[in-house]
Enzyme design. Structure first.
Site, PDB file in Angstrom:
ATOM      1  N   VAL A  91       0.815  -1.225   0.000  1.00 31.53           N
ATOM      2  CA  VAL A  91       0.000   0.000   0.000  1.00 31.53           C
ATOM      3  C   VAL A  91       0.853   1.283   0.000  1.00 31.53           C
ATOM      4  CG1 VAL A  91      -2.036  -1.045   1.050  1.00 31.53           C
ATOM      5  CG2 VAL A  91      -0.315   0.020   2.512  1.00 31.53           C
ATOM      6  N   GLU A 213     -15.317  -8.813  30.884  1.00 37.92           N
ATOM      7  CA  GLU A 213     -14.665  -9.796  30.000  1.00 37.92           C
ATOM      8  C   GLU A 213     -13.841 -10.773  30.833  1.00 37.92           C
ATOM      9  OE1 GLU A 213     -13.326  -8.127  26.070  1.00 37.92           O
ATOM     10  OE2 GLU A 213     -12.798  -6.486  27.397  1.00 37.92           O
ATOM     11  N   ASP A 232      -9.913   1.512  24.940  1.00 38.54           N
ATOM     12  CA  ASP A 232     -10.235   0.298  24.176  1.00 38.54           C
ATOM     13  C   ASP A 232     -11.738  -0.014  24.206  1.00 38.54           C
ATOM     14  OD1 ASP A 232      -9.408  -2.067  22.714  1.00 38.54           O
ATOM     15  OD2 ASP A 232      -9.814  -3.237  24.516  1.00 38.54           O
ATOM     16  N   HIS A 237     -17.362   1.474  22.582  1.00 41.16           N
ATOM     17  CA  HIS A 237     -18.512   0.602  22.816  1.00 41.16           C
ATOM     18  C   HIS A 237     -19.444   1.113  23.934  1.00 41.16           C
ATOM     19  CE1 HIS A 237     -16.139  -1.808  20.219  1.00 41.16           C
ATOM     20  NE2 HIS A 237     -15.405  -2.398  21.128  1.00 41.16           N
ATOM     21  N   LYS A 337     -11.049  -6.399  32.071  1.00 39.87           N
ATOM     22  CA  LYS A 337     -10.543  -7.671  31.544  1.00 39.87           C
ATOM     23  C   LYS A 337     -10.269  -8.595  32.728  1.00 39.87           C
ATOM     24  CE  LYS A 337      -9.256  -6.266  27.060  1.00 39.87           C
ATOM     25  NZ  LYS A 337     -10.510  -5.639  26.697  1.00 39.87           N
ATOM     26  N   LYS A 342     -17.624 -13.650  31.453  1.00 41.36           N
ATOM     27  CA  LYS A 342     -18.000 -12.766  30.346  1.00 41.36           C
ATOM     28  C   LYS A 342     -19.482 -12.453  30.555  1.00 41.36           C
ATOM     29  CE  LYS A 342     -17.910 -12.027  25.361  1.00 41.36           C
ATOM     30  NZ  LYS A 342     -17.581 -10.611  25.424  1.00 41.36           N
TER      31      LYS A 342
HETATM   32  C1  BG6 Z   1     -12.788  -4.937  21.096  1.00 39.26           C
HETATM   33  C2  BG6 Z   1     -11.667  -4.669  22.069  1.00 39.26           C
HETATM   34  O1  BG6 Z   1     -13.173  -3.754  20.450  1.00 39.26           O
HETATM   35  O2  BG6 Z   1     -13.907  -5.478  21.788  1.00 39.26           O
HETATM   36  C3  BG6 Z   1     -11.285  -5.936  22.806  1.00 39.26           C
HETATM   37  O3  BG6 Z   1     -10.524  -4.170  21.377  1.00 39.26           O
HETATM   38  C4  BG6 Z   1     -12.511  -6.528  23.471  1.00 39.26           C
HETATM   39  O4  BG6 Z   1     -10.287  -5.664  23.789  1.00 39.26           O
HETATM   40  C5  BG6 Z   1     -13.634  -6.710  22.459  1.00 39.26           C
HETATM   41  O5  BG6 Z   1     -12.142  -7.774  24.040  1.00 39.26           O
HETATM   42  C6  BG6 Z   1     -14.926  -7.150  23.151  1.00 39.26           C
HETATM   43  O6  BG6 Z   1     -15.881  -7.454  22.170  1.00 39.26           O
HETATM   44  P1  BG6 Z   1     -17.069  -8.483  22.481  1.00 39.26           P
HETATM   45  O7  BG6 Z   1     -17.922  -8.460  21.264  1.00 39.26           O
HETATM   46  O8  BG6 Z   1     -16.422  -9.814  22.712  1.00 39.26           O
HETATM   47  O9  BG6 Z   1     -17.750  -7.986  23.717  1.00 39.26           O
END
Ligand code: BG6
Length: 489
Positions: A91, A213, A232, A237, A337, A342
């Site tokens: 690229v 998580e 992150d 999110h 984390k 989860k």
């Molecule tokens: C990602 C993060 O955007 O989302 C990760 O970079 C995280 O660190 C992940 O583990 C979590 O996504 P999900 O869909 O498993 O909740």
């Protein structure tokens, strides 16, 4: 029923990388199973490898076998493999884009570029496409986090891309926006009078958003250590979830109006800075511990770790909004984390009933809750009070839970976020994507938090053992307000 999309040429830059192998290729295979891809759509893997067409096809099959939840069905695979092309590309060199252009000019398909590469290669791709005129409308381009590490770096990426692409061509992915339960928030809020009319500070006491998580850093130590859980997970999110919960009713469900409402919420977030950082936030880092009986190392002992890092792997933030609808209703966000499980959910806690008619039998009436669970087992649940059945005192009450059966429905329609989002790009629909202003507003709010942590010596990182629910300070923070975290059952 989602309609079959128009014919596209989907170019995946970074086809060898983790995102393409784990998520994008399996998602395309699933869309093929579901018959959602136009018969003339082509998939063009672009990467530095010197693969032949046959080698590329084999590599894609291996990735799908490894990462797809579906069994390989030869008919479906043949359909998908007949779409695959490989284009060797560096690229950073213009000449390779001319090669790509030749491939793309074989059809009149709408072109979609997926930049599944580290952000350091983004600008080279934008420029390369621009130089050979492969950037014009109606081509589309998909980019994904990390879109900067602060407002300044985010703006830089946005400025770079906007030199070559219009905002209407740019699809910024936040994969949480493709999750079933997050989409459900819109229908729940805006299609049901029961919730629509009770969505404000007169009725709602507070809101909890938890994304917990089990996984640790998964060999991404360098990336993660520069980010931390706040950049992150919260910047994207969790703030996206918050905006969808808090936004006002949009004029219609077009991307423009939805995004406008979300931007208003981001602008209404009350500032957290050095003055209030200690009362509004808790940050933590995991030490060694046990998850499901298996010993796991501390953050500082993960592969590639630097043993003095102060990066947070857990964060809890009390967020207040400065608008009339949410005045006095805190949003408690927490994510980490290596936690016990989860588990992700949004809990809307309603206010107490002002007069307790049943006080002789029930001293404290528990508060109604609406729980939207993302993980495990997507579900919507309402906690309420009812009479204890049988020949008991007629005014004796008990807690009851009403649950939707989303998880049963889901077994039949299990859709991964990337499947949905790829399909939306193929349709050219932007409402599940993040626009420039949204992402910049979210960094505007996050930057002072990160700076305050750096500059406030009293704000210390709280350690928590892996496999627990995080630092006890996060429990204390909500308890100081006379509230508790909802206990996952
Ligand atoms: C990602 C993060 O955007 O989302 C990760 O970079 C995280 O660190 C992940 O583990 C979590 O996504 P999900 O869909 O498993 O909740």
């Amino acid at each position: 029923m989602i309609k079959i999309t128009q014919a596209c040429d989907l170019v995946i830059f970074g086809t060898k990388g983790d995102l393409a192998q784990r998520k994008l290729l399996p998602a395309l295979y699933k869309l093929e199973i579901l018959n959602k891809i136009h018969p003339n759509t082509r998939i063009i893997g672009a990467g530095r490898a010197d693969w032949t067409q046959d080698e590329y096809i084999k590599i894609v099959k291996t990735a799908i076998k490894k990462f797809s939840k579906e069994n390989i069905d030869e008919n479906t695979w043949n359909k998908l493999s007949s779409r695959l092309h490989f284009c060797n590309i560096d690229v950073f060199k213009e000449v390779f884009f001319k090669k790509l252009k030749k491939i793309l000019h074989q059809t009149k398909n709408t072109i979609i570029y997926y930049c599944a590469v580290p952000p350091s290669a983004f600008n080279a791709i934008f420029q390369g496409l621009g130089k050979v005129n492969l950037n014009s409308f109606p081509s589309r381009i998909i980019i994904e986090k990390p879109l900067g590490v602060c407002l300044k770096t985010c703006k830089k990426i946005n400025d770079q891309i906007s030199k070559y692409f219009l905002e209407s061509q740019i699809f910024r992915i936040d994969h949480y926006l493709g999750k079933e339960s997050i989409l459900n928030l819109l229908s729940l809020r805006f299609a049901n009078a029961l919730f629509f009319n009770n969505w404000n500070n007169k009725i709602i006491d507070h809101i909890q958003i938890t994304v917990s998580e089990e996984i640790g850093i998964e060999n991404r130590w360098n990336y993660f250590d520069d980010m931390g859980q706040t950049k992150d997970m919260v910047q994207n999110h969790l703030l996206q979830i918050l905006t969808i919960i808090a936004m006002d009713q949009p004029k219609d469900i077009s991307s423009k109006h939805i995004q406008n409402e979300k931007i208003k919420i981001l602008r209404a977030l009350k500032n957290i800075n050095i003055e209030n950082i200690n009362t509004k936030t808790v940050r933590g880092q995991y030490t060694e511990g046990n998850i499901h009986g298996k010993k796991v190392p501390s953050y500082l002992e993960e592969n590639g770790a630097n043993s003095i890092s102060q990066t947070e792997t857990y964060v809890c933030i009390k967020v207040d909004l400065k608008n009339d609808q949410w005045f006095g209703v805190p949003f408690y966000l927490r994510t980490g984390k290596r936690l016990a499980q989860k588990y992700s959910e949004i809990v809307i806690v309603f206010k107490k009933i002002p007069i307790n008619l049943f006080k002789d039998y029930n001293h404290n009436l528990s508060q109604n809750k609406l729980i939207i669970r993302l993980d495990p087992n997507e579900n919507i649940q309402i906690d309420f009070l009812k009479k204890l059945s049988g020949l008991n005192e007629i005014y004796q009450l008990k807690n009851e839970t009403m649950q939707s059966n989303l998880s049963i429905e889901k077994q039949h329609h299990q859709i991964d976020a990337y499947e949905r989002l790829l399909l939306e790009v193929m349709k050219g629909a932007q409402s599940l994507f993040v626009c420039r202003e949204e992402i910049e507003e979210s960094w505007k709010w996050i930057d002072p938090i990160i700076n305050a942590w750096k500059n406030n010596k009293k704000n210390t990182l709280q350690l928590y053992a892996a496999g627990t629910w995080g630092p006890k300070h996060a429990d204390e923070m909500i308890m100081k307000d006379g509230r508790n975290w909802h206990k996952f059952r």
